[in-house]
Design a protein around this motif. Structure first.
Motif, PDB file in Angstrom:
ATOM      1  N   GLY A 124      -4.621   7.647  -6.742  1.00 46.06           N
ATOM      2  CA  GLY A 124      -5.985   7.898  -7.184  1.00 46.06           C
ATOM      3  C   GLY A 124      -6.605   6.773  -7.986  1.00 46.06           C
ATOM      4  N   GLU A 125      -5.972   5.617  -8.056  1.00 41.55           N
ATOM      5  CA  GLU A 125      -6.555   4.464  -8.751  1.00 41.55           C
ATOM      6  C   GLU A 125      -7.711   3.926  -7.916  1.00 41.55           C
ATOM      7  N   LYS A 126      -8.936   4.334  -8.274  1.00 45.23           N
ATOM      8  CA  LYS A 126     -10.090   4.072  -7.421  1.00 45.23           C
ATOM      9  C   LYS A 126     -10.379   2.598  -7.183  1.00 45.23           C
ATOM     10  N   ILE A 169     -12.646   3.272   8.404  1.00 44.20           N
ATOM     11  CA  ILE A 169     -11.855   4.393   7.893  1.00 44.20           C
ATOM     12  C   ILE A 169     -11.936   4.416   6.373  1.00 44.20           C
ATOM     13  N   HIS A 170     -11.553   5.557   5.831  1.00 38.90           N
ATOM     14  CA  HIS A 170     -11.419   5.648   4.381  1.00 38.90           C
ATOM     15  C   HIS A 170     -10.212   6.521   4.064  1.00 38.90           C
ATOM     16  N   LEU A 171      -9.306   5.970   3.271  1.00 38.06           N
ATOM     17  CA  LEU A 171      -8.114   6.679   2.820  1.00 38.06           C
ATOM     18  C   LEU A 171      -8.309   7.052   1.362  1.00 38.06           C
ATOM     19  N   ASP A 172      -8.428   8.352   1.086  1.00 37.12           N
ATOM     20  CA  ASP A 172      -8.586   8.813  -0.294  1.00 37.12           C
ATOM     21  C   ASP A 172      -7.240   8.834  -1.004  1.00 37.12           C
ATOM     22  N   ASN A 173      -7.295   8.656  -2.317  1.00 35.70           N
ATOM     23  CA  ASN A 173      -6.123   8.847  -3.182  1.00 35.70           C
ATOM     24  C   ASN A 173      -5.040   7.790  -2.979  1.00 35.70           C
ATOM     25  N   LEU A 174      -5.411   6.589  -2.580  1.00 36.13           N
ATOM     26  CA  LEU A 174      -4.431   5.511  -2.536  1.00 36.13           C
ATOM     27  C   LEU A 174      -3.953   5.176  -3.947  1.00 36.13           C
ATOM     28  N   ILE A 204       0.840  -1.196   0.000  1.00 36.64           N
ATOM     29  CA  ILE A 204       0.000   0.000   0.000  1.00 36.64           C
ATOM     30  C   ILE A 204       0.872   1.240   0.000  1.00 36.64           C
ATOM     31  N   HIS A 205       0.451   2.241  -0.769  1.00 31.95           N
ATOM     32  CA  HIS A 205       1.120   3.542  -0.713  1.00 31.95           C
ATOM     33  C   HIS A 205       0.130   4.603  -1.179  1.00 31.95           C
ATOM     34  N   GLY A 206       0.348   5.828  -0.715  1.00 36.01           N
ATOM     35  CA  GLY A 206      -0.514   6.922  -1.115  1.00 36.01           C
ATOM     36  C   GLY A 206      -0.474   8.050  -0.106  1.00 36.01           C
ATOM     37  N   SER A 207      -1.143   9.127  -0.442  1.00 42.86           N
ATOM     38  CA  SER A 207      -1.275  10.274   0.456  1.00 42.86           C
ATOM     39  C   SER A 207      -2.530  11.034   0.074  1.00 42.86           C
ATOM     40  N   GLY A 208      -3.147  11.681   1.071  1.00 41.59           N
ATOM     41  CA  GLY A 208      -4.357  12.438   0.804  1.00 41.59           C
ATOM     42  C   GLY A 208      -5.216  12.553   2.037  1.00 41.59           C
TER      43      GLY A 208
END
Length: 256
Positions: free
Chosen positions: A201-203, A193-198, A145-149
């Motif tokens: 942004g690949e939904k 929880i919900h992490l946006d833009n993981l 997992i990786h991402g920010s937002g």
């Protein structure tokens, strides 16, 4: 990040309880205590109930904060940054954390031992809502997992146990209390929880990971618990010492 934000809110309530518990034991000051402080004496045979009552009485003032005792507003609680790790393969950073619901905390257990300078108590938080910015890199539940937002989370039935150890020190010829160690243990009943833009942004992939985290919420929180508990303990120790370092022992914890 759920563990992250949830831990942040829990930290706020613990901080308030510890700091205000110390203040509640003050019997006198250089200036009169505010009217909302219910005073407890060191030798009060019912000191446990007295301190608990003191914290309950001061609850409404936590919403706007109490600057004179270095207690910030906890509705919402705002924290700049918290970092959590789940072993060597996961790092989560939360910034601009805002936690709602901290002022609804209740103390379910209080034990004050003035001979040993030891404070133990339990705390309940029925519901917390968290918003923050996150950064994550590594593996969660064996999933890369990786991402920010933005992130948001809802958590219910949060409980914690806190143990705070103090000792006496001499400063400028007067005896002061200092807290040397704090141990925090927490439990979250349910949450999501919900992490946006993981993954940039690949939904479909992001939603799959969010669903996996929430389907295994307990395991996810448990993976982060040790580092969150250490972070809470350090932060709360600093806040508690801001209170007791301000006044000599015979002022904060009077004999009579």
């Amino acid at each position: 990040m759920a563990g992250r934000g949830r831990g942040s809110a829990f930290a706020a309530a613990v901080a308030a309880a510890v700091a205000l518990g110390a203040v509640a034991l003050a019997g006198a000051q250089r200036q009169p205590l505010p009217s909302y402080i219910h005073v407890c004496k060191r030798n009060d045979p019912n000191i446990n109930n007295c301190v608990k009552k003191s914290v309950e009485q001061i609850r409404p003032y936590l919403v706007r904060g109490i600057p004179e005792f270095h207690v910030p507003s906890i509705e919402p609680l705002e924290l700049k940054e918290i970092i959590a790790t789940g072993g060597p393969t996961l790092r989560i950073t939360a910034t601009n954390v805002r936690a709602y619901g901290c002022s609804d905390f209740t103390i379910n257990r209080m034990s004050v031992d003035m001979r040993r300078d030891k404070f133990d108590f339990g705390i309940d938080l029925p519901h917390l809502y968290i918003v923050a910015r996150y950064q994550v890199h590594g593996r969660i539940l064996l999933i890369p997992i990786h991402g920010s937002g933005p992130m948001r989370g809802n958590f219910t039935n949060c409980k914690g146990d806190v143990s705070l150890q103090g000792k006496r020190i001499i400063r400028q010829g007067k005896e002061y209390m200092t807290f040397t160690n704090m141990d925090v243990r927490f439990h979250v009943g349910k949450g999501s929880i919900h992490l946006d833009n993981l993954f940039g942004g690949e939904k479909p992939l992001g939603e799959a990971v969010n669903n996996a985290i929430n389907a295994n919420f307990g395991a996810f929180v448990n993976e982060l618990k040790p580092s969150i508990e250490r972070a809470l303990s350090k932060a709360m120790l600093e806040i508690s010492n801001r209170v007791v370092h301000s006044y000599p022992q015979d002022v904060i914890f009077p004999e009579h």
